[in-house]
Scaffold this motif. Structure first.
Motif, mmCIF file in Angstrom:
data_model
loop_
_atom_site.group_PDB
_atom_site.id
_atom_site.type_symbol
_atom_site.label_atom_id
_atom_site.label_comp_id
_atom_site.label_asym_id
_atom_site.label_seq_id
_atom_site.Cartn_x
_atom_site.Cartn_y
_atom_site.Cartn_z
ATOM 1 N N TRP A 270 1.203 -1.421 0.244
ATOM 2 C CA TRP A 270 -0.106 -0.603 0.463
ATOM 3 C C TRP A 270 0.475 1.262 0.128
ATOM 4 O O TRP A 270 0.557 2.149 -1.229
ATOM 5 N N LEU A 271 1.921 1.044 0.894
ATOM 6 C CA LEU A 271 2.753 2.264 1.292
ATOM 7 C C LEU A 271 3.105 2.820 -0.599
ATOM 8 O O LEU A 271 4.393 4.027 -0.695
ATOM 9 N N SER A 272 4.561 1.720 -0.850
ATOM 10 C CA SER A 272 4.483 1.832 -2.834
ATOM 11 C C SER A 272 3.778 2.513 -3.629
ATOM 12 O O SER A 272 3.978 3.519 -3.893
ATOM 13 N N GLY A 273 2.213 2.161 -2.964
ATOM 14 C CA GLY A 273 1.131 2.898 -4.410
ATOM 15 C C GLY A 273 1.575 3.963 -3.723
ATOM 16 O O GLY A 273 1.393 5.505 -4.302
ATOM 17 N N LEU A 274 0.949 4.696 -2.675
ATOM 18 C CA LEU A 274 1.059 6.201 -2.091
ATOM 19 C C LEU A 274 2.335 6.491 -2.355
ATOM 20 O O LEU A 274 2.040 7.521 -2.711
ATOM 21 N N PHE A 275 3.523 5.940 -2.164
ATOM 22 C CA PHE A 275 5.169 6.762 -2.656
ATOM 23 C C PHE A 275 4.399 7.202 -4.076
ATOM 24 O O PHE A 275 5.092 7.763 -4.543
ATOM 25 N N TRP A 276 4.455 6.401 -5.464
ATOM 26 C CA TRP A 276 4.068 6.670 -6.527
ATOM 27 C C TRP A 276 3.033 7.302 -6.780
ATOM 28 O O TRP A 276 3.574 8.195 -7.870
ATOM 29 N N ALA A 277 2.179 7.805 -6.207
ATOM 30 C CA ALA A 277 1.149 8.119 -6.848
ATOM 31 C C ALA A 277 1.461 9.759 -6.074
ATOM 32 O O ALA A 277 0.780 10.934 -6.904
ATOM 33 N N ALA A 278 2.668 9.906 -5.061
ATOM 34 C CA ALA A 278 2.660 11.546 -4.503
ATOM 35 C C ALA A 278 3.936 11.797 -5.423
ATOM 36 O O ALA A 278 4.264 12.874 -5.259
ATOM 37 N N TRP A 279 5.003 10.951 -6.350
ATOM 38 C CA TRP A 279 5.942 11.194 -7.393
ATOM 39 C C TRP A 279 5.220 11.617 -8.247
ATOM 40 O O TRP A 279 5.252 12.234 -9.627
ATOM 41 N N CYS A 280 4.397 10.947 -9.207
ATOM 42 C CA CYS A 280 3.307 10.603 -10.660
ATOM 43 C C CYS A 280 2.910 11.927 -11.261
ATOM 44 O O CYS A 280 3.231 12.511 -11.487
ATOM 45 N N LEU A 281 1.993 12.157 -10.209
ATOM 46 C CA LEU A 281 1.338 13.859 -10.477
ATOM 47 C C LEU A 281 2.326 14.789 -10.964
ATOM 48 O O LEU A 281 2.393 15.476 -11.904
ATOM 49 N N PRO A 282 3.410 15.060 -9.679
ATOM 50 C CA PRO A 282 4.058 16.335 -9.965
ATOM 51 C C PRO A 282 5.356 15.741 -11.460
ATOM 52 O O PRO A 282 5.931 16.545 -11.985
ATOM 53 N N THR A 284 5.142 14.335 -13.906
ATOM 54 C CA THR A 284 3.998 14.186 -14.437
ATOM 55 C C THR A 284 4.166 15.854 -14.900
ATOM 56 O O THR A 284 4.512 15.360 -16.586
ATOM 57 N N LEU A 285 3.600 16.400 -14.751
ATOM 58 C CA LEU A 285 3.534 18.091 -14.951
ATOM 59 C C LEU A 285 4.626 18.414 -15.017
ATOM 60 O O LEU A 285 4.605 19.640 -15.836
ATOM 61 N N PHE A 286 5.094 18.106 -14.481
ATOM 62 C CA PHE A 286 6.734 19.238 -13.891
ATOM 63 C C PHE A 286 8.070 18.275 -15.876
ATOM 64 O O PHE A 286 9.405 18.657 -15.910
ATOM 65 N N ASN A 287 7.756 17.378 -16.239
ATOM 66 C CA ASN A 287 8.225 16.527 -17.070
ATOM 67 C C ASN A 287 9.834 15.563 -16.435
ATOM 68 O O ASN A 287 10.896 15.999 -16.499
ATOM 69 N N TRP A 288 9.310 15.062 -15.257
ATOM 70 C CA TRP A 288 10.716 14.788 -14.380
ATOM 71 C C TRP A 288 10.487 13.234 -14.887
ATOM 72 O O TRP A 288 9.680 12.435 -15.261
ATOM 73 N N PRO A 289 11.535 12.374 -14.664
ATOM 74 C CA PRO A 289 11.620 11.083 -14.621
ATOM 75 C C PRO A 289 10.555 10.196 -14.261
ATOM 76 O O PRO A 289 10.524 10.443 -12.905
ATOM 77 N N VAL A 290 9.913 9.593 -14.658
ATOM 78 C CA VAL A 290 9.157 8.286 -14.058
ATOM 79 C C VAL A 290 8.630 7.003 -14.813
ATOM 80 O O VAL A 290 9.031 7.000 -16.104
ATOM 81 N N ALA A 291 9.232 6.406 -13.820
ATOM 82 C CA ALA A 291 9.158 5.354 -14.780
ATOM 83 C C ALA A 291 7.563 4.292 -15.483
ATOM 84 O O ALA A 291 6.341 5.549 -14.887
ATOM 85 N N GLY A 292 7.695 3.932 -16.645
ATOM 86 C CA GLY A 292 6.576 3.761 -16.926
ATOM 87 C C GLY A 292 5.532 4.779 -18.072
ATOM 88 O O GLY A 292 4.731 5.040 -18.324
#
Length: 364
Positions: A270-282, A284-292
């Protein structure tokens, strides 16, 4: 939908399963007129103790004995307790191999005369029916009954504790005979307490509540735990963000080792999903490295899903309010404290309430 998106949603669903059952302390009736001793360990608690003593005076069930154990305080803790008309005992110097709280409780137990023993932290704030419910549950269930207080917050930094509170509850089984205990409020019969060896048997443990629950289990006695919700609350670390960090630090690594691997795996997922959600949106918005490289729509969906989940499930845990809407902030804080806890585990000690506390658990 890609596999990564689906896996995060599955982990989000695991979170609902982990909080499916968060029971309150049952509203049972006291049997007869039991003799009850309330034992309160207190070290430099001049700001919190008055609230507890005032609340105890308003209880519908009046205990036979209220004992405040002044654990070598350097403030007005003892004077406040004396003015409230309760029994005040000074601890002897801390013996080798004991933590301060365990030694204070042991000191109180040795002079307590009740057939039911209640251990309350000095910062707890019970509602008028709390003692009656707690005593009644001990009478009906036997063994050890404990309550995790509702975390009342006042300052913005206190909101950062949200994940620590939530993860701690996700990782255990609550309800009757769950096999876990919460130290802020515990109750047991004297007979059962002496049967397991009491706090003497966990003298050197920092997270003594978890280990004493195991002792009850080993003796075939239930260890039941509930949420305080509308019956018991506390403000955990009013002394500032440094107290909050050190407070969670001293419990973190030791407590993690006591959780079943199945629960721990579920919490980590569950935490890994939460961490992913915390990183994923910013990201995507700021074109930072993101897997997938998820789409903006997927990132928004994941973020909103976790935001709604956190907002709903923390309501029974504490007054954390708006922090759930910007959960990447408590996520960063959680990771930082976890890393520091590992560092302190290697270092071997931290400073807490003017005492050095070992981060390597040990028994008596």
């Amino acid at each position: 939908m890609d596999i990564l998106f689906i896996s995060v949603i599955i982990r989000w669903m695991i979170g609902w399963g982990l909080v499916y059952r968060l029971p309150q302390l049952p509203n049972l009736q006291v049997i007869g007129e039991p003799k009850v001793s309330v034992i309160i360990p207190a070290r430099n608690e001049e700001k919190t103790l008055p609230k507890l003593l005032a609340a105890l005076a308003k209880q519908s069930f009046h205990p036979y004995q209220i004992i405040v154990i002044d654990d070598q305080s350097t403030d007005n803790t003892a004077a406040i307790a004396h003015c409230a008309g309760v029994q005040v005992i000074q601890t002897q110097p801390l013996p080798f191999g004991w933590t301060g709280k365990n030694w204070a409780i042991q000191t109180g137990y040795e002079i307590a005369s009740g057939e039911i023993l209640i251990f309350l932290d000095a910062d707890t704030e019970p509602q008028p029916e709390f003692l009656a419910r707690l005593v009644a549950n001990v009478q009906h269930l036997g063994g050890l009954v404990s309550v995790q207080p509702y975390h009342r917050t006042e300052q913005p930094y206190e909101l950062l504790a949200v994940l620590f509170n939530l993860v701690g509850l996700m990782a255990v089984k609550l309800g009757p005979n769950g096999g876990v205990a919460f130290g802020p409020a515990m109750a047991t019969t004297r007979q059962d307490y002496e049967r397991v060896g009491g706090h003497h048997a966990v003298s050197g443990y920092v997270v003594e509540d978890w280990f004493i629950a195991h002792l009850y289990e080993k003796q075939g006695l239930p260890a039941s735990a509930y949420l305080g919700d509308d019956q018991l609350s506390y403000r955990m670390y009013p002394g500032g963000i440094s107290d909050l960090i050190i407070g969670f630090n001293k419990n973190f690594a030791t407590a993690a080792g006591q959780v079943s691997w199945v629960k721990m795996l579920a919490v980590v997922l569950w935490l890994s999903g939460l961490f992913w959600a915390a990183w994923c949106l910013p990201a995507t918005l700021f074109n930072w490295p993101v897997a997938g490289n998820p789409s903006l729509l997927q990132s928004v969906v994941i973020y909103i899903a976790y935001m709604i989940q956190l907002t709903l499930i923390v309501r029974k845990v504490g007054s954390f309010g708006w922090i759930s809407t910007i959960f990447p902030i408590p996520v960063i804080f959680f990771i930082g404290v976890f890393i520091w806890a590992i560092f302190n585990l290697e270092r071997g000690e931290i400073q807490w309430k003017e005492r050095k506390i070992s981060t390597r658990w040990r028994g008596s």
